[in-house]
Write a protein that holds these residues in place. Structure first.
Motif, PDB file in Angstrom:
ATOM      1  N   LEU A 206       0.831  -1.209   0.000  1.00 39.51           N
ATOM      2  CA  LEU A 206       0.000   0.000   0.000  1.00 39.51           C
ATOM      3  C   LEU A 206       0.863   1.256   0.000  1.00 39.51           C
ATOM      4  N   TYR A 207       1.908   1.224   0.797  1.00 34.15           N
ATOM      5  CA  TYR A 207       2.828   2.363   0.839  1.00 34.15           C
ATOM      6  C   TYR A 207       3.442   2.596  -0.543  1.00 34.15           C
ATOM      7  N   GLY A 208       3.964   1.524  -1.140  1.00 28.64           N
ATOM      8  CA  GLY A 208       4.585   1.665  -2.457  1.00 28.64           C
ATOM      9  C   GLY A 208       3.611   2.122  -3.518  1.00 28.64           C
ATOM     10  N   ARG A 209       2.378   1.635  -3.460  1.00 26.85           N
ATOM     11  CA  ARG A 209       1.370   2.004  -4.460  1.00 26.85           C
ATOM     12  C   ARG A 209       1.024   3.489  -4.372  1.00 26.85           C
ATOM     13  N   SER A 210       0.887   3.991  -3.155  1.00 26.65           N
ATOM     14  CA  SER A 210       0.565   5.412  -2.983  1.00 26.65           C
ATOM     15  C   SER A 210       1.701   6.304  -3.486  1.00 26.65           C
ATOM     16  N   VAL A 211       2.941   5.916  -3.141  1.00 25.37           N
ATOM     17  CA  VAL A 211       4.085   6.716  -3.579  1.00 25.37           C
ATOM     18  C   VAL A 211       4.201   6.704  -5.101  1.00 25.37           C
ATOM     19  N   ARG A 212       3.981   5.548  -5.733  1.00 23.97           N
ATOM     20  CA  ARG A 212       4.082   5.456  -7.185  1.00 23.97           C
ATOM     21  C   ARG A 212       2.954   6.220  -7.874  1.00 23.97           C
ATOM     22  N   MET A 213       1.794   6.273  -7.240  1.00 25.18           N
ATOM     23  CA  MET A 213       0.691   7.049  -7.812  1.00 25.18           C
ATOM     24  C   MET A 213       1.064   8.533  -7.878  1.00 25.18           C
ATOM     25  N   VAL A 214       1.652   9.029  -6.805  1.00 28.28           N
ATOM     26  CA  VAL A 214       2.081  10.427  -6.798  1.00 28.28           C
ATOM     27  C   VAL A 214       3.241  10.635  -7.781  1.00 28.28           C
ATOM     28  N   GLU A 215       4.103   9.640  -7.917  1.00 32.13           N
ATOM     29  CA  GLU A 215       5.196   9.721  -8.882  1.00 32.13           C
ATOM     30  C   GLU A 215       4.640   9.886 -10.304  1.00 32.13           C
ATOM     31  N   ALA A 216       3.555   9.163 -10.616  1.00 33.67           N
ATOM     32  CA  ALA A 216       2.926   9.283 -11.932  1.00 33.67           C
ATOM     33  C   ALA A 216       2.407  10.703 -12.153  1.00 33.67           C
ATOM     34  N   VAL A 217       1.868  11.302 -11.091  1.00 25.46           N
ATOM     35  CA  VAL A 217       1.366  12.680 -11.211  1.00 25.46           C
ATOM     36  C   VAL A 217       2.517  13.639 -11.519  1.00 25.46           C
ATOM     37  N   ARG A 218       3.672  13.402 -10.909  1.00 25.06           N
ATOM     38  CA  ARG A 218       4.815  14.284 -11.197  1.00 25.06           C
ATOM     39  C   ARG A 218       5.254  14.161 -12.662  1.00 25.06           C
ATOM     40  N   PHE A 219       5.188  12.954 -13.246  1.00 19.43           N
ATOM     41  CA  PHE A 219       5.456  12.812 -14.677  1.00 19.43           C
ATOM     42  C   PHE A 219       4.393  13.537 -15.494  1.00 19.43           C
TER      43      PHE A 219
ATOM     44  N   ASP B 123       8.137  13.604 -24.906  1.00 19.45           N
ATOM     45  CA  ASP B 123       6.752  13.497 -24.418  1.00 19.45           C
ATOM     46  C   ASP B 123       6.302  12.036 -24.382  1.00 19.45           C
ATOM     47  N   LEU B 124       6.653  11.275 -25.412  1.00 18.69           N
ATOM     48  CA  LEU B 124       6.311   9.854 -25.420  1.00 18.69           C
ATOM     49  C   LEU B 124       6.983   9.127 -24.259  1.00 18.69           C
ATOM     50  N   HIS B 125       8.220   9.526 -23.974  1.00 21.36           N
ATOM     51  CA  HIS B 125       8.950   8.917 -22.854  1.00 21.36           C
ATOM     52  C   HIS B 125       8.287   9.258 -21.519  1.00 21.36           C
ATOM     53  N   GLN B 126       7.872  10.542 -21.356  1.00 26.78           N
ATOM     54  CA  GLN B 126       7.191  10.935 -20.118  1.00 26.78           C
ATOM     55  C   GLN B 126       5.873  10.191 -19.953  1.00 26.78           C
ATOM     56  N   ALA B 127       5.133  10.031 -21.057  1.00 30.81           N
ATOM     57  CA  ALA B 127       3.866   9.297 -20.990  1.00 30.81           C
ATOM     58  C   ALA B 127       4.106   7.840 -20.613  1.00 30.81           C
ATOM     59  N   SER B 128       5.163   7.246 -21.147  1.00 29.24           N
ATOM     60  CA  SER B 128       5.498   5.859 -20.807  1.00 29.24           C
ATOM     61  C   SER B 128       5.858   5.725 -19.329  1.00 29.24           C
ATOM     62  N   ARG B 129       6.630   6.673 -18.831  1.00 31.28           N
ATOM     63  CA  ARG B 129       6.994   6.640 -17.405  1.00 31.28           C
ATOM     64  C   ARG B 129       5.750   6.817 -16.527  1.00 31.28           C
ATOM     65  N   LEU B 130       4.836   7.671 -16.970  1.00 26.41           N
ATOM     66  CA  LEU B 130       3.589   7.895 -16.223  1.00 26.41           C
ATOM     67  C   LEU B 130       2.815   6.588 -16.086  1.00 26.41           C
ATOM     68  N   LEU B 131       2.585   5.887 -17.207  1.00 24.68           N
ATOM     69  CA  LEU B 131       1.820   4.646 -17.160  1.00 24.68           C
ATOM     70  C   LEU B 131       2.584   3.535 -16.461  1.00 24.68           C
ATOM     71  N   ALA B 132       3.897   3.511 -16.627  1.00 20.62           N
ATOM     72  CA  ALA B 132       4.707   2.471 -15.968  1.00 20.62           C
ATOM     73  C   ALA B 132       4.603   2.580 -14.447  1.00 20.62           C
ATOM     74  N   ALA B 133       4.514   3.817 -13.958  1.00 20.49           N
ATOM     75  CA  ALA B 133       4.377   4.011 -12.510  1.00 20.49           C
ATOM     76  C   ALA B 133       3.033   3.490 -12.001  1.00 20.49           C
ATOM     77  N   LEU B 134       2.028   3.463 -12.901  1.00 20.81           N
ATOM     78  CA  LEU B 134       0.691   3.034 -12.496  1.00 20.81           C
ATOM     79  C   LEU B 134       0.477   1.535 -12.641  1.00 20.81           C
ATOM     80  N   VAL B 135       1.334   0.876 -13.418  1.00 21.38           N
ATOM     81  CA  VAL B 135       1.137  -0.562 -13.650  1.00 21.38           C
ATOM     82  C   VAL B 135       1.303  -1.316 -12.338  1.00 21.38           C
ATOM     83  N   PRO B 136       0.292  -2.087 -11.930  1.00 24.60           N
ATOM     84  CA  PRO B 136       0.396  -2.837 -10.668  1.00 24.60           C
ATOM     85  C   PRO B 136       1.295  -4.047 -10.814  1.00 24.60           C
ATOM     86  N   SER B 137       2.561  -3.876 -10.505  1.00 29.69           N
ATOM     87  CA  SER B 137       3.504  -5.000 -10.551  1.00 29.69           C
ATOM     88  C   SER B 137       3.283  -5.882  -9.332  1.00 29.69           C
TER      89      SER B 137
END
Length: 577
Positions: free
Chosen positions: A458-471, A551-565
């Motif tokens: 849960l901790y990691g998921r919340s932090v990664r969600m905010v990381e996606a917002v920064r991208f 921009d494509l790279h930033q979009a990829s990083r955004l979605l990668a941060a959201l992917v539930p690994s």
């Protein structure tokens, strides 16, 4: 002296004088010191017992209680059984409050659970009256204390929990023996025979005494121990002891009321239900005190109890009036729940960044803390999805409710309609994330391996969600710079926005979706070839081409941060058969 008063606030001076006066009194009266020691040991033992049960249960108690609320009779039975096992109605009450606050159980089920807890707490009076006052418990206390003290120092994990359990029971036994010894010592100097209850106004005063004693000691068991020990030694008449026991029942609500001050609306409703039930039960028991005492005598005669077995009769009375209260209130549970929901409504204008579920009561036990974190993490995720829709300049209603249409993505973009992601982050996400991290740091209860894994996920998921917002913040700035319909990058950006929107839509519909990057990967492959063609034909300069790649790279990083690994998916909550 005046310098000392300036140095110390008046309250500190009064506290110091109170301690000195109490110490002088106890040194002068060793019988009173023995009583106080017994009471202190008993309360200390209750604390160790609660902590050991929390450690040993590993979430089992939480799941039993949560599942028991499927029906009212089952909830009452489980509340009774769990309180009889842990000998703490306060623990069960706090767990029920945290369940309601975290949305795990409905209010009517939690109320029924509390009714059962009130009945379960009467088993403590039976145990003390039947065994504690008849046997020399110090003989058993010493081995238990030795095992508990050594085990708590040398052992780890569940074995340390068993050592804590041994220590708690040993302290309880020793406290009971000290209380008995203390009352035997003060027999000549203390007599409460004048409290016969002959006058009507005696009864409310005796009830208030029971309330005050329980409030001060934060334990109805401690109050009942005092009453039973005084009753067994002849220091307290029988009928006044019954009135004080009624007051002790009311005093147990104070723990819930104090916890309710720091809880949400759901927790305050349950605290109110606890108070209403105990007040009504006490009023009925006080009004019917003499008939109930007569009924106790008849039942005692029927089961072969001695006529002078006053402690056992008090335990029977305690059980009888709590059972009567449940019978009276049982049909009104749904109405009581609706009344409390009207009187204590949910706040209508809660600031969006303010946590709803992170009450202090949720920190009582591991599963309730995790449930509150899960609820609040979902709120953070929903808010992050809305901010990410703003980052790609698409209305969230066109993304999260259904797959986005091309017409929406290709519509003209007005920069003034889109607030900066950084502003939204500080308004709606960062304060909530700070509360989540603060709550996470305050979890100080034993966790099983599964619970620890869920907490870290849960901790990691919340932090990664905010990381996606920064991208998304970086991506939004570039999208706005090239938002004009005639921009050379507008076509590519529309495809990028469409792909990210589709990924967000999939994730909103299924939080465990893993294919959210597929649409963007297709766009990336197409535009890598298209960029090469346009650069060769001089339809696009290298500066804009590099911007698009970024921009494509930033979009990829955004979605990668959201992917539930696998590392950031919380394990499923274990269930019981």
């Amino acid at each position: 002296m005046s310098l000392g008063l300036r140095r110390h606030p008046p309250r500190r001076v009064l506290e110091l004088l109170g301690l000195v006066a109490t110490a002088a009194l106890l040194m002068a009266r060793l019988d009173l010191a023995t009583l106080a020691t017994g009471l202190g040991l008993f309360l200390w033992g209750m604390t160790h017992l609660e902590e050991a049960i929390k450690r040993l249960s590993g979430g089992t108690l939480d799941r039993w209680l949560a599942e028991a609320t499927a029906s009212t009779p089952r909830a009452i039975a489980m509340g009774t059984l769990s309180t009889a096992l842990v000998q703490s109605s306060s623990l069960v009450t706090l767990l029920a409050m945290s369940f309601v606050g975290a949305g795990l159980i409905a209010l009517p089920g939690a109320i029924a659970l509390l009714f059962g807890a009130n009945l379960g707490t009467t088993t403590g009076a039976w145990l003390i009256a039947a065994f504690g006052l008849k046997l020399s418990l110090s003989h058993y206390a010493m081995p238990l204390l030795a095992l508990g003290l050594l085990g708590s120092r040398l052992l780890k994990g569940s074995m340390a929990g068993l050592a804590g359990l041994s220590l708690g029971v040993g302290l309880l036994f020793l406290g009971i023996d000290f209380m008995k010894l203390g009352f035997e010592s003060v027999q000549s100097g203390l007599s409460l025979d004048g409290l016969s209850g002959a006058r009507f106004w005696h009864w409310p005063l005796l009830v208030l005494f029971g309330v005050a004693a329980t409030v001060v000691m934060q334990s109805s068991h401690a109050t009942l121990l005092i009453i039973l020990a005084a009753l067994a030694s002849g220091q307290l008449p029988y009928l006044p002891a019954l009135a004080i026991a009624i007051g002790a029942n009311i005093g147990t609500t104070v723990t819930a009321l104090i916890a309710g001050l720091g809880a949400g609306a759901a927790g305050r409703r349950l605290a109110g239900a606890h108070l209403i039930f105990n007040l009504i039960t006490a009023c009925v028991a006080l009004a019917l005190l003499l008939p109930l005492a007569w009924l106790v005598d008849q039942l005692a005669l029927l089961i072969g109890m001695e006529a002078t077995a006053w402690p056992l009769k008090l335990a029977l009375f305690h059980t009888l009036f709590n059972g009567l209260g449940i019978l009276l209130m049982l049909p009104f549970i749904p109405r009581l729940a609706r009344l409390l929901e009207r009187l204590i409504p949910e706040p209508t204008h809660l600031p969006p960044a303010e946590a709803r579920y992170l009450d202090d009561t949720a920190l009582t036990h591991a599963d309730t803390a995790l449930a509150a974190l899960e609820q609040e993490s979902r709120r953070l995720e929903r808010r992050a999805y809305h901010v990410l829709c703003e980052a790609i300049l698409v209305p969230s209603a066109e993304v999260l409710g259904h797959p986005p249409a091309q017409e929406v993505v290709q519509a003209p973009i007005a920069a003034d309609d889109w607030p900066a992601v950084n502003t939204r982050y500080h308004e709606r996400l960062k304060p909530l994330l700070a509360e989540l991290l603060n709550f996470y740091a305050r979890i100080d209860v034993p966790l099983t391996e599964d619970q620890q894994a869920r907490l870290e996920a849960l901790y990691g998921r919340s932090v990664r969600m905010v990381e996606a917002v920064r991208f998304g913040e970086v991506l939004q700035r570039s999208l706005l710079r090239h938002a004009a319909v005639a921009s050379p990058l507008r076509e590519a950006h529309d495809a990028l926005r469409q792909a990210v929107a589709e990924g967000l839509n999939r994730l909103a519909n299924d939080p465990d979706a893993r294919d959210i990057e597929a649409p963007l990967e297709e766009v990336r492959q197409h535009w890598q070839h298209e960029l090469a063609d346009r650069l060769r034909s001089h339809r696009l300069d290298a500066w804009l081409a590099s911007s698009l790649l970024n921009d494509l790279h930033q979009a990829s990083r955004l979605l990668a941060a959201l992917v539930p690994s696998p590392s950031n998916i919380p394990p499923e909550r274990p269930t019981t058969a």
